[in-house]
Design a protein around this motif. Structure first.
Motif, PDB file in Angstrom:
ATOM      1  N   ALA A   1       0.810  -1.212   0.000  1.00 25.42           N
ATOM      2  CA  ALA A   1       0.000   0.000   0.000  1.00 25.42           C
ATOM      3  C   ALA A   1       0.847   1.267   0.000  1.00 25.42           C
ATOM      4  O   ALA A   1       0.574   2.211  -0.756  1.00 25.42           O
ATOM      5  CB  ALA A   1      -0.937  -0.008   1.206  1.00 25.42           C
ATOM      6  N   THR A   2       1.876   1.312   0.846  1.00 26.91           N
ATOM      7  CA  THR A   2       2.634   2.551   0.971  1.00 26.91           C
ATOM      8  C   THR A   2       3.518   2.820  -0.244  1.00 26.91           C
ATOM      9  O   THR A   2       4.033   3.929  -0.395  1.00 26.91           O
ATOM     10  CB  THR A   2       3.503   2.534   2.240  1.00 26.91           C
ATOM     11  N   ARG A   3       3.695   1.815  -1.108  1.00 27.54           N
ATOM     12  CA  ARG A   3       4.469   2.030  -2.329  1.00 27.54           C
ATOM     13  C   ARG A   3       3.591   2.369  -3.529  1.00 27.54           C
ATOM     14  O   ARG A   3       4.110   2.634  -4.615  1.00 27.54           O
ATOM     15  CB  ARG A   3       5.296   0.784  -2.647  1.00 27.54           C
ATOM     16  N   HIS A   4       2.275   2.336  -3.349  1.00 32.50           N
ATOM     17  CA  HIS A   4       1.387   2.596  -4.476  1.00 32.50           C
ATOM     18  C   HIS A   4       1.029   4.076  -4.528  1.00 32.50           C
ATOM     19  O   HIS A   4       0.777   4.704  -3.494  1.00 32.50           O
ATOM     20  CB  HIS A   4       0.117   1.752  -4.369  1.00 32.50           C
ATOM     21  N   ALA A   5       0.957   4.625  -5.723  1.00 30.11           N
ATOM     22  CA  ALA A   5       0.687   6.056  -5.888  1.00 30.11           C
ATOM     23  C   ALA A   5      -0.695   6.459  -5.405  1.00 30.11           C
ATOM     24  O   ALA A   5      -0.928   7.641  -5.103  1.00 30.11           O
ATOM     25  CB  ALA A   5       0.849   6.440  -7.361  1.00 30.11           C
ATOM     26  N   ALA A   6      -1.617   5.505  -5.318  1.00 32.84           N
ATOM     27  CA  ALA A   6      -2.979   5.839  -4.902  1.00 32.84           C
ATOM     28  C   ALA A   6      -3.117   5.976  -3.390  1.00 32.84           C
ATOM     29  O   ALA A   6      -4.169   6.412  -2.903  1.00 32.84           O
ATOM     30  CB  ALA A   6      -3.959   4.788  -5.407  1.00 32.84           C
ATOM     31  N   VAL A   7      -2.090   5.585  -2.636  1.00 38.10           N
ATOM     32  CA  VAL A   7      -2.181   5.547  -1.177  1.00 38.10           C
ATOM     33  C   VAL A   7      -1.299   6.616  -0.555  1.00 38.10           C
ATOM     34  O   VAL A   7      -0.114   6.736  -0.894  1.00 38.10           O
ATOM     35  CB  VAL A   7      -1.785   4.157  -0.644  1.00 38.10           C
ATOM     36  N   ILE A   8      -1.878   7.367   0.361  1.00 34.78           N
ATOM     37  CA  ILE A   8      -1.135   8.380   1.115  1.00 34.78           C
ATOM     38  C   ILE A   8      -1.069   7.926   2.575  1.00 34.78           C
ATOM     39  O   ILE A   8      -2.089   7.921   3.278  1.00 34.78           O
ATOM     40  CB  ILE A   8      -1.821   9.751   1.038  1.00 34.78           C
ATOM     41  N   PRO A   9       0.110   7.516   3.064  1.00 33.52           N
ATOM     42  CA  PRO A   9       0.222   7.171   4.497  1.00 33.52           C
ATOM     43  C   PRO A   9      -0.118   8.399   5.339  1.00 33.52           C
ATOM     44  O   PRO A   9       0.454   9.474   5.149  1.00 33.52           O
ATOM     45  CB  PRO A   9       1.698   6.776   4.644  1.00 33.52           C
ATOM     46  N   THR A  10      -1.055   8.241   6.268  1.00 33.51           N
ATOM     47  CA  THR A  10      -1.647   9.402   6.927  1.00 33.51           C
ATOM     48  C   THR A  10      -1.570   9.293   8.448  1.00 33.51           C
ATOM     49  O   THR A  10      -1.886   8.254   9.027  1.00 33.51           O
ATOM     50  CB  THR A  10      -3.125   9.545   6.491  1.00 33.51           C
ATOM     51  N   ASP A  11      -1.159  10.376   9.055  1.00 36.75           N
ATOM     52  CA  ASP A  11      -1.163  10.488  10.506  1.00 36.75           C
ATOM     53  C   ASP A  11      -2.622  10.495  10.980  1.00 36.75           C
ATOM     54  O   ASP A  11      -3.433  11.264  10.475  1.00 36.75           O
ATOM     55  CB  ASP A  11      -0.467  11.800  10.897  1.00 36.75           C
ATOM     56  N   PRO A  12      -2.991   9.654  11.953  1.00 40.39           N
ATOM     57  CA  PRO A  12      -4.395   9.637  12.396  1.00 40.39           C
ATOM     58  C   PRO A  12      -4.875  10.959  12.956  1.00 40.39           C
ATOM     59  O   PRO A  12      -6.085  11.220  12.967  1.00 40.39           O
ATOM     60  CB  PRO A  12      -4.421   8.532  13.460  1.00 40.39           C
TER      61      PRO A  12
END
Length: 262
Positions: free
Chosen positions: A241-252
């Protein structure tokens, strides 16, 4: 770091994320972990997971069971963000009803006093590190009781998908969407195949809905109960997920409109 998984089990998730990219949509991925009470190897592993993938984790701490060593341990684990997980994590539901600590049969006065006492204990333990977010055990709280949380100082409430506030409102709601544990099957990690299939169903149903709340995807963890299956899924899922362009790792904290600066 090893390459993202691309075998047959994971291919449907790759394809669904590609569809999000093709639609010009992105997913804000965030993590919540429940039932924290003390430092242990599983908590260390959870913190390492968050640090490795750049994903701070909302850590729901059981106030009246939390051990004094936990705050000091979290100071060395900045990826773990403590908040309040109920009070005692006790079931007060009537016989035959789903488990709940804050069901409609309990009075507002009782609820207010209990949550307030538990919050004071956590505040004494964690001080300003404690986030003003309330996580009810079993993801259940009567909407009438949820409306009391604002007066108790909470600006956020996190349950599970499908939970909604009642007419009286309440704190900003940030539900999780995917539970990686199989509770009925023996408190074990669910298979990657089942979790990928469920994730794809959830994302596909939301892909064409551009409402603001549909770009966040919360994953629910329970580090104290994780077995090898659960940890292996998380490693592979987050790597993909974190390597895919569609996913933004997000601070809760973003989910609850709280400051993210240290």
């Amino acid at each position: 770091m090893s390459p993202a998984p691309r075998d047959a089990v994971w291919q449907p998730l790759h394809a669904e994320l590609d569809r999000w990219s093709e639609a010009g949509r992105t997913i804000k991925l965030w993590l919540r972990d429940d039932d924290a009470i003390a430092p242990d190897p599983a908590l260390d592993r959870l913190a390492g997971l968050g640090e490795r993938f750049g994903l701070p984790i909302l850590l729901a701490v059981i106030p009246m069971l939390a051990e004094p060593a936990l705050p000091a341990a979290l100071r060395d684990r900045p990826s773990l963000l403590p908040c309040q997980h109920g009070c005692w994590h006790r079931n007060h539901a009537l016989e035959g009803a789903k488990k709940s600590e804050f069901g409609p049969q309990r009075s507002a006065a009782e609820i207010t006093a209990e949550i307030g006492e538990a919050h004071r204990r956590l505040d004494n333990l964690f001080g300003p590190a404690l986030l003003p977010i309330f996580v009810p055990p079993w993801n259940r709280i009567d909407p009438g009781h949820a409306a009391l949380l604002l007066e108790l100082g909470f600006s956020g409430l996190s349950c599970f998908r499908g939970y909604t506030l009642g007419p009286a409102g309440g704190p900003r709601l940030g539900n999780t969407h995917l539970d990686i544990m199989d509770w009925g099957g023996g408190r074990i990690g669910r298979s990657s195949q089942d979790l990928v299939a469920e994730t794809c169903r959830l994302l596909a149903a939301r892909r064409t809905d551009a409402s603001p709340d549909n770009d966040a995807f919360g994953v629910l963890l329970h580090h104290r109960d994780h077995d090898a299956t659960a940890w292996d899924f998380l490693d592979a899922f987050l790597l993909l997920a974190t390597r895919h362009a569609a996913v933004i790792p997000t601070d809760p904290r973003w989910q609850f409109q709280l400051p993210t600066a240290p």
